[in-house]
Write a protein that holds these residues in place. Sequence first.
Motif, PDB file in Angstrom:
ATOM      1  N   THR A 157     -47.755   5.323  -4.236  1.00  0.00           N
ATOM      2  CA  THR A 157     -48.418   5.742  -5.595  1.00  0.00           C
ATOM      3  C   THR A 157     -47.770   5.125  -6.775  1.00  0.00           C
ATOM      4  O   THR A 157     -48.188   4.821  -7.583  1.00  0.00           O
ATOM      5  CB  THR A 157     -48.211   7.108  -5.668  1.00  0.00           C
ATOM      6  OG1 THR A 157     -48.942   7.976  -4.653  1.00  0.00           O
ATOM      7  CG2 THR A 157     -48.806   7.739  -6.893  1.00  0.00           C
ATOM      8  N   PHE A 166     -49.448  15.444   4.031  1.00  0.00           N
ATOM      9  CA  PHE A 166     -49.028  15.568   2.474  1.00  0.00           C
ATOM     10  C   PHE A 166     -50.311  14.635   2.032  1.00  0.00           C
ATOM     11  O   PHE A 166     -50.934  13.378   2.589  1.00  0.00           O
ATOM     12  CB  PHE A 166     -47.906  14.704   2.193  1.00  0.00           C
ATOM     13  CG  PHE A 166     -47.508  14.603   0.813  1.00  0.00           C
ATOM     14  CD1 PHE A 166     -46.916  15.542   0.166  1.00  0.00           C
ATOM     15  CD2 PHE A 166     -48.069  13.681  -0.184  1.00  0.00           C
ATOM     16  CE1 PHE A 166     -46.262  15.617  -1.247  1.00  0.00           C
ATOM     17  CE2 PHE A 166     -47.573  13.552  -1.682  1.00  0.00           C
ATOM     18  CZ  PHE A 166     -46.761  14.543  -2.064  1.00  0.00           C
ATOM     19  N   ALA A 196     -45.781   8.553   0.676  1.00  0.00           N
ATOM     20  CA  ALA A 196     -46.756   8.750  -0.523  1.00  0.00           C
ATOM     21  C   ALA A 196     -46.374   8.455  -1.864  1.00  0.00           C
ATOM     22  O   ALA A 196     -47.151   7.687  -2.595  1.00  0.00           O
ATOM     23  CB  ALA A 196     -47.508  10.289  -0.459  1.00  0.00           C
ATOM     24  N   ALA A 197     -45.274   8.655  -2.080  1.00  0.00           N
ATOM     25  CA  ALA A 197     -44.733   8.427  -3.312  1.00  0.00           C
ATOM     26  C   ALA A 197     -44.405   6.921  -3.640  1.00  0.00           C
ATOM     27  O   ALA A 197     -44.675   6.370  -4.678  1.00  0.00           O
ATOM     28  CB  ALA A 197     -43.165   9.028  -3.496  1.00  0.00           C
ATOM     29  N   GLY A 232     -46.046   2.026   1.790  1.00  0.00           N
ATOM     30  CA  GLY A 232     -45.844   3.719   2.119  1.00  0.00           C
ATOM     31  C   GLY A 232     -44.949   3.677   3.506  1.00  0.00           C
ATOM     32  O   GLY A 232     -43.729   4.361   3.510  1.00  0.00           O
ATOM     33  N   TYR A 266     -42.139  16.755   6.152  1.00  0.00           N
ATOM     34  CA  TYR A 266     -42.810  16.970   5.023  1.00  0.00           C
ATOM     35  C   TYR A 266     -42.069  15.865   3.994  1.00  0.00           C
ATOM     36  O   TYR A 266     -42.962  15.124   3.295  1.00  0.00           O
ATOM     37  CB  TYR A 266     -42.985  18.392   4.351  1.00  0.00           C
ATOM     38  CG  TYR A 266     -43.438  18.403   2.939  1.00  0.00           C
ATOM     39  CD1 TYR A 266     -44.646  18.507   2.830  1.00  0.00           C
ATOM     40  CD2 TYR A 266     -42.329  18.611   1.903  1.00  0.00           C
ATOM     41  CE1 TYR A 266     -45.330  18.698   1.477  1.00  0.00           C
ATOM     42  CE2 TYR A 266     -42.982  18.700   0.692  1.00  0.00           C
ATOM     43  CZ  TYR A 266     -44.191  18.739   0.371  1.00  0.00           C
ATOM     44  OH  TYR A 266     -44.839  18.958  -0.793  1.00  0.00           O
ATOM     45  N   GLU A 267     -40.937  15.858   3.870  1.00  0.00           N
ATOM     46  CA  GLU A 267     -40.158  14.967   2.922  1.00  0.00           C
ATOM     47  C   GLU A 267     -40.413  13.479   3.418  1.00  0.00           C
ATOM     48  O   GLU A 267     -40.672  12.672   2.357  1.00  0.00           O
ATOM     49  CB  GLU A 267     -38.527  15.331   2.986  1.00  0.00           C
ATOM     50  CG  GLU A 267     -38.230  16.596   2.321  1.00  0.00           C
ATOM     51  CD  GLU A 267     -38.694  16.580   0.996  1.00  0.00           C
ATOM     52  OE1 GLU A 267     -38.642  15.620   0.261  1.00  0.00           O
ATOM     53  OE2 GLU A 267     -38.965  17.769   0.294  1.00  0.00           O
ATOM     54  N   ALA A 285     -42.826  12.340   4.767  1.00  0.00           N
ATOM     55  CA  ALA A 285     -44.569  11.944   4.401  1.00  0.00           C
ATOM     56  C   ALA A 285     -44.503  11.926   2.726  1.00  0.00           C
ATOM     57  O   ALA A 285     -45.259  11.136   2.191  1.00  0.00           O
ATOM     58  CB  ALA A 285     -45.628  13.296   4.862  1.00  0.00           C
ATOM     59  N   ARG A 286     -43.890  12.780   2.149  1.00  0.00           N
ATOM     60  CA  ARG A 286     -43.888  12.661   0.643  1.00  0.00           C
ATOM     61  C   ARG A 286     -43.128  11.340   0.140  1.00  0.00           C
ATOM     62  O   ARG A 286     -43.476  10.794  -0.827  1.00  0.00           O
ATOM     63  CB  ARG A 286     -43.047  13.829  -0.063  1.00  0.00           C
ATOM     64  CG  ARG A 286     -43.191  14.072  -1.487  1.00  0.00           C
ATOM     65  CD  ARG A 286     -42.903  15.166  -2.100  1.00  0.00           C
ATOM     66  NE  ARG A 286     -41.230  15.465  -2.041  1.00  0.00           N
ATOM     67  CZ  ARG A 286     -40.738  16.350  -2.463  1.00  0.00           C
ATOM     68  NH1 ARG A 286     -41.170  17.328  -3.341  1.00  0.00           N
ATOM     69  NH2 ARG A 286     -39.299  16.470  -2.431  1.00  0.00           N
ATOM     70  N   THR A 287     -42.226  11.209   0.774  1.00  0.00           N
ATOM     71  CA  THR A 287     -41.503   9.663   0.611  1.00  0.00           C
ATOM     72  C   THR A 287     -42.493   8.417   0.597  1.00  0.00           C
ATOM     73  O   THR A 287     -42.450   7.752  -0.145  1.00  0.00           O
ATOM     74  CB  THR A 287     -40.307   9.421   1.650  1.00  0.00           C
ATOM     75  OG1 THR A 287     -39.282  10.419   1.251  1.00  0.00           O
ATOM     76  CG2 THR A 287     -39.620   8.015   1.418  1.00  0.00           C
ATOM     77  N   SER A 311     -52.016  12.899  -1.961  1.00  0.00           N
ATOM     78  CA  SER A 311     -51.661  12.579  -3.168  1.00  0.00           C
ATOM     79  C   SER A 311     -53.052  12.131  -3.726  1.00  0.00           C
ATOM     80  O   SER A 311     -53.720  11.448  -3.340  1.00  0.00           O
ATOM     81  CB  SER A 311     -50.836  11.664  -3.639  1.00  0.00           C
ATOM     82  OG  SER A 311     -50.660  11.110  -5.003  1.00  0.00           O
TER      83      SER A 311
END
Length: 293
Positions: free
Chosen positions: A157, A180, A153-154, A266, A146-147, A149-151, A182
């Motif tokens: 974004t 994840f 996407a962030a 990403g 999850y982390e 995936a968030r990295t 966004s």
Amino acid sequence: MIIVSTKRVVDDVGADVVVEAAAAYATERGHRVVIAVVDPSGELIQLRRTEGAQIASSRVALDKARTAAIFVRPSRELEEQVSGGRLGALALHDAVALTGGIPLVVAGEVVGAIGTSGETPDEDEAISLAGAAAPFSIREELALTYEGARTAAAAATAIADERGVYPVVAVVDAGGKLLFLSRPDRAQVASVEVAQDKARTAAIYRRPSRDFEEQATGGRPSALHLARAVPLQGGIPILADGQVVGAIGVSGASSADEDSELALVGAEAVEAALAATPAANGRANGAAFFSNE
């Protein structure tokens, strides 16, 4: 922060062992069945149809195995819920409420599942249990967290914000399942599904979704028939040690090219994070043998 972890999955040899054990049990009792073994995402690894088995069971066995894998429980439990009056369970996505699917478990982790169809529900389940009890082999592979995936996407974004565009960004695992998403306030609604479609295409086909758009527009329209593929650029695989561990899809920027550019940002962010802190992340160790007794 763990970007990539290691998970266990039944391997091809292990799936063969499971099927052989189940088929032997069925043959000894004169049962005519189809046996399916899937990975933790519910994707088919091995399928066996014993002599005389009904044709329809090929699909039902796979459905049972997939249900046991993705819901991490015997498919009997769903049938019991429905029989007990909880009819809403019939609406569960990708599930069949039919007895005969059994998870394959190693050290408490579901590494796949087996499904059997063709005889009575109890007989189908007994055959699957015989297969699941066999000492099967597994492999260890890398998995996006999850982390991680968030990295991804962030990073996409952040660049989108700098450019004044507001796309939806979706990140999926190697099986194409959402990890994840966004969705900026100003994103177009339609992009929610499209971003996931692009990411899933890149993950399960192990290549940028642009490849399929180029095929479709370059004289191969039959690429539109590829299962679960969406021929729109903007999906990029995410790699760890050269292995596809997931993918990122972007939809709703100023152009299709920009969708691809942001998705690449990403994906590269995850790879850069792994290169910077390799010791903090899981690493696959090849095949291993486990007895599940």
